[in-house]
Design a protein around this motif. Sequence first.
Motif, PDB file in Angstrom:
ATOM      1  N   LEU A  25       0.832  -1.205   0.000  1.00 14.54           N
ATOM      2  CA  LEU A  25       0.000   0.000   0.000  1.00 14.54           C
ATOM      3  C   LEU A  25       0.864   1.252   0.000  1.00 14.54           C
ATOM      4  O   LEU A  25       0.539   2.245  -0.665  1.00 14.54           O
ATOM      5  CB  LEU A  25      -0.919   0.006   1.220  1.00 14.54           C
ATOM      6  CG  LEU A  25      -1.980  -1.095   1.315  1.00 14.54           C
ATOM      7  CD1 LEU A  25      -2.892  -0.841   2.496  1.00 14.54           C
ATOM      8  CD2 LEU A  25      -2.788  -1.195   0.033  1.00 14.54           C
ATOM      9  N   ARG A  26       1.943   1.216   0.738  1.00 19.00           N
ATOM     10  CA  ARG A  26       2.825   2.392   0.810  1.00 19.00           C
ATOM     11  C   ARG A  26       3.426   2.693  -0.552  1.00 19.00           C
ATOM     12  O   ARG A  26       3.531   3.859  -0.951  1.00 19.00           O
ATOM     13  CB  ARG A  26       3.923   2.126   1.834  1.00 19.00           C
ATOM     14  CG  ARG A  26       4.758   3.351   2.189  1.00 19.00           C
ATOM     15  CD  ARG A  26       5.712   3.013   3.305  1.00 19.00           C
ATOM     16  NE  ARG A  26       6.496   4.169   3.708  1.00 19.00           N
ATOM     17  CZ  ARG A  26       7.371   4.167   4.701  1.00 19.00           C
ATOM     18  NH1 ARG A  26       7.556   3.062   5.408  1.00 19.00           N
ATOM     19  NH2 ARG A  26       8.045   5.254   5.002  1.00 19.00           N
ATOM     20  N   ARG A  27       3.804   1.632  -1.284  1.00 20.82           N
ATOM     21  CA  ARG A  27       4.373   1.853  -2.622  1.00 20.82           C
ATOM     22  C   ARG A  27       3.317   2.347  -3.596  1.00 20.82           C
ATOM     23  O   ARG A  27       3.583   3.219  -4.424  1.00 20.82           O
ATOM     24  CB  ARG A  27       5.026   0.558  -3.122  1.00 20.82           C
ATOM     25  CG  ARG A  27       6.278   0.159  -2.341  1.00 20.82           C
ATOM     26  CD  ARG A  27       7.050  -0.919  -3.076  1.00 20.82           C
ATOM     27  NE  ARG A  27       6.309  -2.162  -3.151  1.00 20.82           N
ATOM     28  CZ  ARG A  27       6.389  -3.134  -2.232  1.00 20.82           C
ATOM     29  NH1 ARG A  27       7.157  -2.973  -1.156  1.00 20.82           N
ATOM     30  NH2 ARG A  27       5.702  -4.245  -2.361  1.00 20.82           N
ATOM     31  N   LEU A  28       2.120   1.788  -3.516  1.00 19.28           N
ATOM     32  CA  LEU A  28       1.046   2.225  -4.404  1.00 19.28           C
ATOM     33  C   LEU A  28       0.670   3.680  -4.133  1.00 19.28           C
ATOM     34  O   LEU A  28       0.355   4.427  -5.062  1.00 19.28           O
ATOM     35  CB  LEU A  28      -0.190   1.338  -4.204  1.00 19.28           C
ATOM     36  CG  LEU A  28      -0.114  -0.082  -4.772  1.00 19.28           C
ATOM     37  CD1 LEU A  28      -1.362  -0.876  -4.379  1.00 19.28           C
ATOM     38  CD2 LEU A  28       0.045  -0.063  -6.280  1.00 19.28           C
ATOM     39  N   ARG A  29       0.716   4.056  -2.864  1.00 24.78           N
ATOM     40  CA  ARG A  29       0.368   5.438  -2.510  1.00 24.78           C
ATOM     41  C   ARG A  29       1.364   6.433  -3.106  1.00 24.78           C
ATOM     42  O   ARG A  29       1.020   7.599  -3.349  1.00 24.78           O
ATOM     43  CB  ARG A  29       0.345   5.593  -0.981  1.00 24.78           C
ATOM     44  CG  ARG A  29      -0.274   6.909  -0.513  1.00 24.78           C
ATOM     45  CD  ARG A  29      -1.765   6.905  -0.798  1.00 24.78           C
ATOM     46  NE  ARG A  29      -2.395   8.134  -0.339  1.00 24.78           N
ATOM     47  CZ  ARG A  29      -2.605   9.214  -1.077  1.00 24.78           C
ATOM     48  NH1 ARG A  29      -2.225   9.223  -2.334  1.00 24.78           N
ATOM     49  NH2 ARG A  29      -3.190  10.278  -0.583  1.00 24.78           N
ATOM     50  N   GLY A  30       2.579   5.968  -3.357  1.00 25.78           N
ATOM     51  CA  GLY A  30       3.596   6.848  -3.924  1.00 25.78           C
ATOM     52  C   GLY A  30       3.579   6.911  -5.431  1.00 25.78           C
ATOM     53  O   GLY A  30       4.391   7.619  -6.034  1.00 25.78           O
ATOM     54  N   THR A  31       2.657   6.196  -6.081  1.00 30.59           N
ATOM     55  CA  THR A  31       2.541   6.221  -7.537  1.00 30.59           C
ATOM     56  C   THR A  31       1.492   7.247  -7.959  1.00 30.59           C
ATOM     57  O   THR A  31       0.690   7.702  -7.128  1.00 30.59           O
ATOM     58  CB  THR A  31       2.137   4.836  -8.081  1.00 30.59           C
ATOM     59  OG1 THR A  31       0.798   4.541  -7.641  1.00 30.59           O
ATOM     60  CG2 THR A  31       3.090   3.760  -7.562  1.00 30.59           C
ATOM     61  N   PRO A  32       1.452   7.600  -9.249  1.00 27.52           N
ATOM     62  CA  PRO A  32       0.422   8.551  -9.720  1.00 27.52           C
ATOM     63  C   PRO A  32      -0.992   7.981  -9.720  1.00 27.52           C
ATOM     64  O   PRO A  32      -1.946   8.724  -9.958  1.00 27.52           O
ATOM     65  CB  PRO A  32       0.881   8.871 -11.153  1.00 27.52           C
ATOM     66  CG  PRO A  32       2.316   8.460 -11.224  1.00 27.52           C
ATOM     67  CD  PRO A  32       2.451   7.307 -10.289  1.00 27.52           C
ATOM     68  N   MET A  33      -1.139   6.678  -9.466  1.00 28.25           N
ATOM     69  CA  MET A  33      -2.472   6.083  -9.490  1.00 28.25           C
ATOM     70  C   MET A  33      -3.372   6.707  -8.432  1.00 28.25           C
ATOM     71  O   MET A  33      -2.984   6.788  -7.263  1.00 28.25           O
ATOM     72  CB  MET A  33      -2.378   4.578  -9.244  1.00 28.25           C
ATOM     73  CG  MET A  33      -3.717   3.851  -9.318  1.00 28.25           C
ATOM     74  SD  MET A  33      -3.616   2.092  -8.898  1.00 28.25           S
ATOM     75  CE  MET A  33      -3.402   2.190  -7.111  1.00 28.25           C
ATOM     76  N   PRO A  34      -4.579   7.150  -8.798  1.00 26.78           N
ATOM     77  CA  PRO A  34      -5.495   7.708  -7.795  1.00 26.78           C
ATOM     78  C   PRO A  34      -5.843   6.655  -6.741  1.00 26.78           C
ATOM     79  O   PRO A  34      -6.048   5.480  -7.081  1.00 26.78           O
ATOM     80  CB  PRO A  34      -6.732   8.085  -8.623  1.00 26.78           C
ATOM     81  CG  PRO A  34      -6.254   8.161 -10.034  1.00 26.78           C
ATOM     82  CD  PRO A  34      -5.144   7.171 -10.151  1.00 26.78           C
TER      83      PRO A  34
END
Length: 283
Positions: free
Chosen positions: A107-116
């Motif tokens: 989740l932490r990595r996904l939160r750092g991506t441009p994905m909403p």
Amino acid sequence: MSTETTSTTPAVRQTAASVPGTWALGLSRGALELKQFIRKRDAVIFTFAFPVVFLVLFASIFSDDVPEAGVSASQLYAAGMVAAGIMSTSFQSLGISIAIERDEKVLRRLRGTPMPPAAYFLGKVWMVLVTGIAETAVLLLVGATLFDLDLPTTAAKWLAFGWIFVLGITGCALLGIAISSLPRSGSTASSVVVLPFLILQFISGVYIPVGTIPSWLLDISSFFPLKWMCQGFRGIFLPESAAVLEPAGGWEFGRIALVLGAWCIGGLVLCLLTFRWKSRRDG
């Protein structure tokens, strides 16, 4: 300076236009979630087999007729287990999987991506919807084939089945997302999520006929969506004569809609207040 800016503007606009929207990203994320779920064969087997095995066991052992209701105990179990299967693929599945993803810093990595952020949750919703439909189809097939569960014969009952399914799986999914923030680590997620789910099954009329459950336990179960899904599905799959087994003496479809709808709204608020992208160890 102005010429350079003007010449780059079309390219910038084209790039912005080519970026997928939240719904498209959610669909893509949902397809990825399904692929990841299917590849975990043990999770697939457990998720789909658990309700079916318990349905076969309880409906086979307790198969006596209930004369005053004009149904068999097997039919009662089959109707209730459909609701439990929906909660299994939504509440239990999301509560455990999201807690593990948080602990593994996914989740932490996904939160750092441009994905909403909304695309992540849409992906989970699509995964839960597909698996929930598949689980329900399997349970209905087993119930109708082995235990004489009567499938609806009118459009009105299928419509009622549809809104109970949608409201129920939405409320349970939101509750699963909310409870995923409770475990301190991914290794304890199963214990934290499975225990309340198991208790709710016993006090909501899945394994024990609702008329024999102590009133104070039934009052507790009334605060959660599983009890109302069980009651709604009994009203759809059982004859009207079986309504005498309900504490209120009827199916109460209006109250079912209100409670499940309230859980959809309340569950969303609970998610917004409690959801964490990082584990507690990460601050």
